[in-house]
Structure formats: structure tokens, C-alpha cells
Design a protein around this motif. Structure first.
Motif, PDB file in Angstrom:
ATOM      1  N   PRO A   1       0.805  -1.226   0.000  1.00 37.19           N
ATOM      2  CA  PRO A   1       0.000   0.000   0.000  1.00 37.19           C
ATOM      3  C   PRO A   1       0.842   1.283   0.000  1.00 37.19           C
ATOM      4  N   PHE A   2       2.000   1.252   0.640  1.00 36.85           N
ATOM      5  CA  PHE A   2       2.867   2.427   0.666  1.00 36.85           C
ATOM      6  C   PHE A   2       3.456   2.698  -0.717  1.00 36.85           C
ATOM      7  N   ARG A   3       3.920   1.650  -1.368  1.00 35.12           N
ATOM      8  CA  ARG A   3       4.463   1.821  -2.724  1.00 35.12           C
ATOM      9  C   ARG A   3       3.392   2.369  -3.656  1.00 35.12           C
ATOM     10  N   ASP A   4       2.191   1.827  -3.576  1.00 36.47           N
ATOM     11  CA  ASP A   4       1.106   2.257  -4.451  1.00 36.47           C
ATOM     12  C   ASP A   4       0.739   3.715  -4.186  1.00 36.47           C
ATOM     13  N   ALA A   5       0.677   4.081  -2.907  1.00 34.44           N
ATOM     14  CA  ALA A   5       0.307   5.456  -2.556  1.00 34.44           C
ATOM     15  C   ALA A   5       1.374   6.450  -3.007  1.00 34.44           C
ATOM     16  N   VAL A   6       2.650   6.081  -2.888  1.00 32.30           N
ATOM     17  CA  VAL A   6       3.714   6.961  -3.369  1.00 32.30           C
ATOM     18  C   VAL A   6       3.590   7.152  -4.878  1.00 32.30           C
ATOM     19  N   ASP A   7       3.339   6.067  -5.600  1.00 29.28           N
ATOM     20  CA  ASP A   7       3.167   6.184  -7.047  1.00 29.28           C
ATOM     21  C   ASP A   7       1.976   7.067  -7.408  1.00 29.28           C
ATOM     22  N   ALA A   8       0.934   7.042  -6.570  1.00 36.01           N
ATOM     23  CA  ALA A   8      -0.259   7.838  -6.840  1.00 36.01           C
ATOM     24  C   ALA A   8      -0.122   9.280  -6.391  1.00 36.01           C
ATOM     25  N   GLY A   9       0.939   9.608  -5.650  1.00 41.82           N
ATOM     26  CA  GLY A   9       1.196  10.994  -5.297  1.00 41.82           C
ATOM     27  C   GLY A   9       0.868  11.396  -3.891  1.00 41.82           C
ATOM     28  N   VAL A  10       0.938  10.480  -2.929  1.00 48.07           N
ATOM     29  CA  VAL A  10       0.649  10.847  -1.541  1.00 48.07           C
ATOM     30  C   VAL A  10       1.692  11.845  -1.038  1.00 48.07           C
ATOM     31  N   PRO A  11       1.289  12.903  -0.317  1.00 50.85           N
ATOM     32  CA  PRO A  11       2.251  13.922   0.101  1.00 50.85           C
ATOM     33  C   PRO A  11       2.967  13.655   1.405  1.00 50.85           C
ATOM     34  N   GLY A  12       2.441  12.749   2.267  1.00 53.04           N
ATOM     35  CA  GLY A  12       3.041  12.536   3.573  1.00 53.04           C
ATOM     36  C   GLY A  12       3.079  11.074   3.958  1.00 53.04           C
ATOM     37  N   VAL A  13       4.181  10.640   4.563  1.00 47.31           N
ATOM     38  CA  VAL A  13       4.345   9.273   5.052  1.00 47.31           C
ATOM     39  C   VAL A  13       4.885   9.339   6.472  1.00 47.31           C
ATOM     40  N   MET A  14       4.257   8.608   7.379  1.00 49.47           N
ATOM     41  CA  MET A  14       4.715   8.522   8.768  1.00 49.47           C
ATOM     42  C   MET A  14       5.543   7.259   8.955  1.00 49.47           C
ATOM     43  N   MET A  15       6.701   7.433   9.614  1.00 46.28           N
ATOM     44  CA  MET A  15       7.624   6.327   9.842  1.00 46.28           C
ATOM     45  C   MET A  15       7.332   5.664  11.172  1.00 46.28           C
ATOM     46  N   ALA A  16       7.283   4.349  11.166  1.00 44.72           N
ATOM     47  CA  ALA A  16       6.934   3.586  12.361  1.00 44.72           C
ATOM     48  C   ALA A  16       8.139   3.400  13.275  1.00 44.72           C
ATOM     49  N   HIS A  17       7.851   3.227  14.557  1.00 44.94           N
ATOM     50  CA  HIS A  17       8.865   2.841  15.538  1.00 44.94           C
ATOM     51  C   HIS A  17       8.918   1.312  15.586  1.00 44.94           C
ATOM     52  N   LEU A  18       9.502   0.713  14.571  1.00 42.81           N
ATOM     53  CA  LEU A  18       9.675  -0.737  14.562  1.00 42.81           C
ATOM     54  C   LEU A  18      10.950  -1.082  13.808  1.00 42.81           C
ATOM     55  N   VAL A  19      11.522  -2.203  14.184  1.00 38.90           N
ATOM     56  CA  VAL A  19      12.804  -2.637  13.627  1.00 38.90           C
ATOM     57  C   VAL A  19      12.571  -3.595  12.470  1.00 38.90           C
ATOM     58  N   VAL A  20      13.222  -3.319  11.348  1.00 36.68           N
ATOM     59  CA  VAL A  20      13.338  -4.273  10.241  1.00 36.68           C
ATOM     60  C   VAL A  20      14.788  -4.739  10.242  1.00 36.68           C
ATOM     61  N   SER A  21      14.994  -6.000  10.517  1.00 35.00           N
ATOM     62  CA  SER A  21      16.351  -6.497  10.776  1.00 35.00           C
ATOM     63  C   SER A  21      17.322  -6.190   9.644  1.00 35.00           C
ATOM     64  N   GLU A  22      16.883  -6.253   8.402  1.00 32.79           N
ATOM     65  CA  GLU A  22      17.776  -5.992   7.268  1.00 32.79           C
ATOM     66  C   GLU A  22      18.205  -4.532   7.193  1.00 32.79           C
ATOM     67  N   TRP A  23      17.509  -3.662   7.925  1.00 31.91           N
ATOM     68  CA  TRP A  23      17.914  -2.254   7.990  1.00 31.91           C
ATOM     69  C   TRP A  23      18.739  -1.971   9.235  1.00 31.91           C
ATOM     70  N   GLY A  24      18.994  -2.977  10.063  1.00 27.50           N
ATOM     71  CA  GLY A  24      19.757  -2.775  11.286  1.00 27.50           C
ATOM     72  C   GLY A  24      18.858  -2.769  12.508  1.00 27.50           C
ATOM     73  N   GLY A  25      19.447  -2.492  13.671  1.00 30.82           N
ATOM     74  CA  GLY A  25      18.737  -2.650  14.931  1.00 30.82           C
ATOM     75  C   GLY A  25      17.949  -1.450  15.404  1.00 30.82           C
ATOM     76  N   GLU A  26      17.986  -0.317  14.681  1.00 29.78           N
ATOM     77  CA  GLU A  26      17.246   0.871  15.086  1.00 29.78           C
ATOM     78  C   GLU A  26      15.846   0.864  14.486  1.00 29.78           C
ATOM     79  N   ALA A  27      14.908   1.511  15.183  1.00 30.71           N
ATOM     80  CA  ALA A  27      13.554   1.676  14.656  1.00 30.71           C
ATOM     81  C   ALA A  27      13.596   2.434  13.338  1.00 30.71           C
ATOM     82  N   ALA A  28      12.641   2.143  12.446  1.00 33.76           N
ATOM     83  CA  ALA A  28      12.603   2.797  11.133  1.00 33.76           C
ATOM     84  C   ALA A  28      12.579   4.310  11.262  1.00 33.76           C
ATOM     85  N   SER A  29      11.923   4.824  12.292  1.00 37.33           N
ATOM     86  CA  SER A  29      11.772   6.276  12.469  1.00 37.33           C
ATOM     87  C   SER A  29      13.085   6.991  12.712  1.00 37.33           C
TER      88      SER A  29
END
Length: 563
Positions: A298-326
Motif C-alpha cells: 500500500p505504501f508503494r502504491d500510494a507513493v506512485d499515486a502521489g501521496v504527500p506525507g508518510v509517517m515512519m513507524a517505531h519498529l525494527v526491520v532487521s535488514e535495515w539494522g537494529g534501530e527503529a525505522a523512524s
């Protein structure tokens, strides 16, 4: 309610945004620069279209583009501003004092009806904006007076002040009693007719505009995993990524057409983690490849459609490292470089336990800004956050160019919102005031032994729910001449996601999962419990309006869905 037209004190200039649609503006290709032209694409389906491939920003943009380090030449400016507008915003950002620039990226909480206090906070720290919490909300007149004061506190800057609110509907609604309360976003996900979703959120946006708001921290773009999801559930449009994406696009289109900046949340998806980030730091167990076919869709689709704002979550994606996405540079890099997002990237509330357990208030703000955030939402101490940013830029820990990029996005988004609001005034004045009730009907989902309405007669018995639920339903039934007594068709109200009841008709007021453990001849999901939601329920049960929904999550029920 009667809609009072709010004219922002910070002014507006006209721009064309077709009713119910996002106009997605792209830069011209070879030879485009600050004076480049724009092209627009639109769709008449009521759902924000997936645009044609966008021409790319080229190296011919020259020195200006090189001075904007986190807007790369391959990015598509899908959501509105031209290079000329970006350049002007960047120049304005660079001209600010360090203290003013540091304040501009902060959106602080305001939880009081004290308008003078709110204005003083904005003015003293040169804040980019405020988010109004429940304690700041009393009546429409009071809210309008409060937002007027906040707008005026921005002084003579011509990009306004963000005045935001968490008005998702359902369980997250700050403006109950002031404007109609939408059902949970799962109702929109259930609705088969996505044009009705666009219409509903355009109606809500019109009411937000009339009160002086510029921004809604909605819609939720998370894909829910169901009962293992502790915090999103019926705040989500459902469990199917593609259906969630279509619903998010439809809601975004409605908000934009009314002049409200929507902020989709919570990237890269909070619906499939098993810890509530208000309470702790979730760790996403999916790989990035798995997320790309589920939560990120849904985020990829909304960006393609022109959404102006995205909120970053406080959650860890291991492949991005140990810090929250935010507070993680890799998360922002993915959002910008992989998805091509050029709008406002903002944090989830910085006062949540997921960050506060291991960051001081100032540290969290600096970490988020350094990582790539443009908006620092709800720091627990706005002054401490501002001072920490000043110190970090002064020491060189955060480059001034990073701060300028964030401020420039705030400026260009504010000016864009003013143009939207100006163009939306005539449409908003004509927006229907029954939008919450209408969305309830459009998303109402029924599975029954018999799909022939009406499902109730002249007398009913109501069980379950809260005292308020029963009172709302009784009032709605009485308006239709239906008697609530100790006999007649029994209607059971499921207030929790997993509770169960036995009745002739069982109605899910939140998530629908408890229907599977209930016994009934008619199962109904309305995903909300406001007076407007109950009025829509009665419209359906009496046969005056057909239910328009399909189950937004997988359920095992003894009957097929009534269409």
C-alpha cells in the motif's frame, strides 16, 4: 452539523485539483529546470490513479539540485511541487537562523483549550506546527478559535503552520461530538465501491478544513495480520495488500480534494508485528522481500499515486539494522530511493515507549532528523528537541544541509496545502454532512441465512455492547419506528475484536473476528460504534439501504456474503 467556512489567516493562492481526485504533477524531461513545465494525470473512477511513468528530473537541473543532497535526480515529484517551487523553498530554508530552522521541523502536541498558550508555544519556538490532542477539543467554535490563534502565531511566513489531528475514525477519533465520527478504516476497506470511500473522506476533509486543520494523520496504510496484531486491527482497511492499497488511494484522493494533507502510516507496516510500539519496540519478523509483497504494497502504491506525507513507524526491520525505522537512515533511504518518495517523511510520535526507553527526548529528535525525517512529531519536550537540534548542527553532528532539506519540504508542503485549500472551498461547501453514515452503509458487510431485507421487524431486543452502544442503537431504531423491548428480533453487539454472542443478528462494532465464534442467522460488520455508525446499521437492517461491503479479512461463517 452546519459547516462554517474557515478562511485561514495565512492566505492562499489558487491551484487546480479535480474534485475527488489527486492531480499528480510531474517534471518535464530533458532540459527541465527550475522553470520547467508540469503535466497532470487524473482518473474519473474516484480512486487515485496509478500515473503514467513520470519523466525524470535530469542533471540539467544544475547546481540547485546538487545543493539538495537527499533529492536525487531519479526521484519523481509525483505529489505536486515544481522544481521552481522546490528551489524557492530551499532558499527560504537557508535564509533562516539556525534556531528558527530547528523549530520549523517540530510538530508539538497541544492538549489544552488554551488558545493563547498554543500560540505562544508556536511563536516562541518557531514551530512548524502542532497536533491537537483530545484535551484541546471541546466545541466547533472553540476549536476554530484555537486554530485561528495558532495560524496567526506563525507570523508573516507564507507557508502557514501545520495544524494536525489524529482523526482516523473508529477507535482513533479526537473530534467526536464536533464533527461526525467515521467508522474504523476497515469499513472503507470493506466497501466495494471505492468512489464512496473518496466521497466520505472528502466530506470529512471539508469539516476538518472548516475547523482550521491542514493535516490529518490518516489514512492507515497498514495491512493487519488479525488478532496477532495488538494495535492496528480495525484501524486497517484489511488483510489483503492490494485491497488495502486501493482503499488508501481512495481515501487520500478524498482528503486532497478537500484541501487536507493526508499522512499515511505507519511505514513500513505496523499491522504484522506483535508488539504495540506505544508500549515497546516491535521487531518485524518478515524479511524485506516478504514485506515488499505484503506490508509495503500500500505504501508503494500510494507513493506512485502521489501521496504527500508518510509517517515512519517505531519498529525494527532487521535488514535495515537494529534501530527503529523512524530513526534509521536505511529506512528513509529505502523510502526515498526505492519507492521514489519526495514528500514529507515524518516520525510517529516521539514520546512513545518504543523510542523513549532508549533515547532521551533530545536524542530521539536529533537521531530522526539525521536519519532523514522532515517532521519530528510529538517530542515530549519541544524546547529540548529544538535545542538539541541546534547543538547537533552547531557541532557538525547533523549537517545544516540536512536540516535545510527538511525545512524546505515543510515550506513547499505548506504552500501546496494553501493552494489546495483555496481551490477546495467551493467543493467543500457542497460536501454532504452524512458522510460517516454513508460510509458505514457502503462498508456494511452482511452474511445471512436469507439475504432478503429487512432483517428486523417492528420490535427488537438488544444485548451486548456497552451502555453507550445500546443507547445509540436504541435512538437510531426509534427514529425508524422500531421498538426496543424485551421481545422481538434479538440484536447482539460485539464490542471487542474477539468476543462472541448468540443472537438472531450479531453485529461486529470493531474487528469482525468474533463473529466466527458467534451463533446467528445474520452476521453483520460495521466496524464502528458512533451514533452515525449505528444510524447506518439501522439503514441496512430495515432495508432502506443495501449493504455495500465484502469481508475485509478472511472469516469462516456459515453463510455467504449478501451482495
Amino acid at each position: 452539523m452546519s459547516r462554517r467556512r474557515h478562511v485561514p489567516v495565512w492566505g492562499a493562492v489558487a491551484a487546480l485539483v479535480a474534485a475527488g481526485l489527486i492531480a499528480t504533477f510531474a517534471l518535464t524531461s530533458a532540459g527541465s529546470g527550475p522553470g520547467g513545465t508540469r503535466s497532470a494525470t487524473s482518473d474519473t473512477s474516484g480512486v487515485a490513479p496509478s500515473p503514467e511513468p513520470f519523466p525524470q528530473v535530469t542533471a540539467d537541473a544544475g547546481d540547485w539540485l546538487a545543493s539538495f543532497p537527499d533529492v536525487q535526480v531519479t526521484h519523481r515529484l509525483a505529489w505536486g511541487p515544481t522544481l521552481e517551487q522546490w528551489a524557492a523553498a530551499q532558499a527560504d530554508a537557508r535564509s533562516m537562523s539556525l534556531e528558527d530552522a530547528a523549530g520549523q521541523v517540530i510538530v508539538a502536541a497541544w492538549n489544552s483549550t488554551d488558545a493563547e498558550g498554543a500560540a505562544a508555544l508556536v511563536s516562541d519556538l518557531n514551530l512548524g506546527g502542532v497536533i491537537l490532542m483530545g484535551g484541546a477539543i471541546d466545541t466547533a467554535t472553540q476549536v476554530s478559535a484555537l486554530t485561528d490563534k495558532i495560524h496567526a502565531a506563525g507570523g508573516d511566513r507564507d507557508w502557514g503552520t501545520i495544524i494536525g489531528v489524529d482523526e482516523e475514525g473508529g477507535s482513533v477519533a479526537r473530534l467526536g461530538g464536533v464533527i461526525p465520527t467515521m467508522p474504523g478504516f476497515m469499513s472503507a476497506g470493506a466497501a466495494s465501491d471505492k468512489e464512496s470511500v473518496t466521497d466520505a473522506y472528502a466530506g470529512q476533509g471539508a469539516d476538518l478544513q472548516s475547523l482550521g486543520f491542514t493535516t490529518d494523520y490518516a489514512p492507515v496504510a497498514d495491512v493487519t495480520a488479525g488478532l496477532s496484531d495488538p494495535t492496528i486491527r480495525s484501524r486497517s482497511a484489511g488483510s489483503n495488500p492490494e485491497r488495502v492499497a486501493a482503499t488508501v488511494d481512495a481515501a487520500v484522493a478524498g482528503y486532497v480534494s478537500s484541501g487536507i494533507v493526508p499522512v499515511i502510516k505507519h511505514f513500513p507496516g505496523h499491522g504484522s508485528v506483535d508488539v504495540d510500539s506505544h508500549q515497546g519496540l516491535p521487531v518485524q519478523k518478515k524479511t524485506l522481500a516478504q514485506l515488499e509483497t505484503t506490508d509495503i504494497v500500500p505504501f508503494r502504491d500510494a507513493v506512485d499515486a502521489g501521496v504527500p506525507g508518510v509517517m515512519m513507524a517505531h519498529l525494527v526491520v532487521s535488514e535495515w539494522g537494529g534501530e527503529a525505522a523512524s530513526v534509521n537512515p536505511n529506512a528513509y533511504e529505502y523510502l526515498r530511493d526505492e519507492l521514489g518518495f519526495t514528500g514529507l517523511a515524518m516520525t510517529d510520535a516521539l514520546n512513545m515507549a518504543a523510542l523513549q526507553s532508549n533515547h532521551s527526548p533530545g536524542e530521539a529528535a536529533v537521531a530522526a532528523l539525521a536519519a532523514g525525517a522532515d517532521v519530528l512529531l510529538l517530542p515530549p519536550d519541544p524546547r529540548a528537541a529544538r535545542d538539541a537540534i541546534v547543538a547537533a548542527v552547531t557541532s557538525g553532528d547533523v549537517p545544516r544541509a540536512r536540516l535545510d532539506s527538511a525545512v524546505a519540504r515543510m515550506i513547499v508542503a505548506g504552500r501546496w496545502q494553501e493552494r489546495l485549500a483555496s481551490e477546495a472551498e467551493a467543493r467543500n461547501a457542497e460536501a454532504p454532512e452524512t458522510y460517516a453514515r454513508d460510509l458505514t452503509v457502503a462498508g456494511a458487510t452482511v452474511a445471512a441465512e436469507s439475504c432478503t431485507a429487512p432483517w428486523i421487524g417492528d420490535s427488537v431486543r438488544v444485548v451486548g455492547g456497552t451502555e453507550s452502544d445500546r443507547a445509540h442503537l436504541t435512538a437510531a431504531l426509534s427514529e425508524r419506528g422500531v421498538t426496543v423491548a424485551g421481545s422481538g428480533t434479538s440484536i447482539g453487539l460485539l464490542g471487542g475484536d474477539s468476543s462472541a454472542l448468540n443472537a438472531d443478528i450479531v453485529v461486529a462494532l470493531a474487528g469482525p473476528w468474533g463473529l466466527q465464534s458467534s451463533t446467528a442467522t445474520t452476521y453483520v460488520g460495521i466496524y464502528g460504534r458512533s451514533s452515525e455508525a449505528f444510524a447506518g446499521l439501522v439503514d441496512v437492517l430495515t432495508g432502506s439501504a443495501p449493504p455495500g461491503g465484502q469481508w475485509p479479512v478472511s472469516l469462516e461463517l456459515p453463510y455467504d456474503t449478501c451482495e
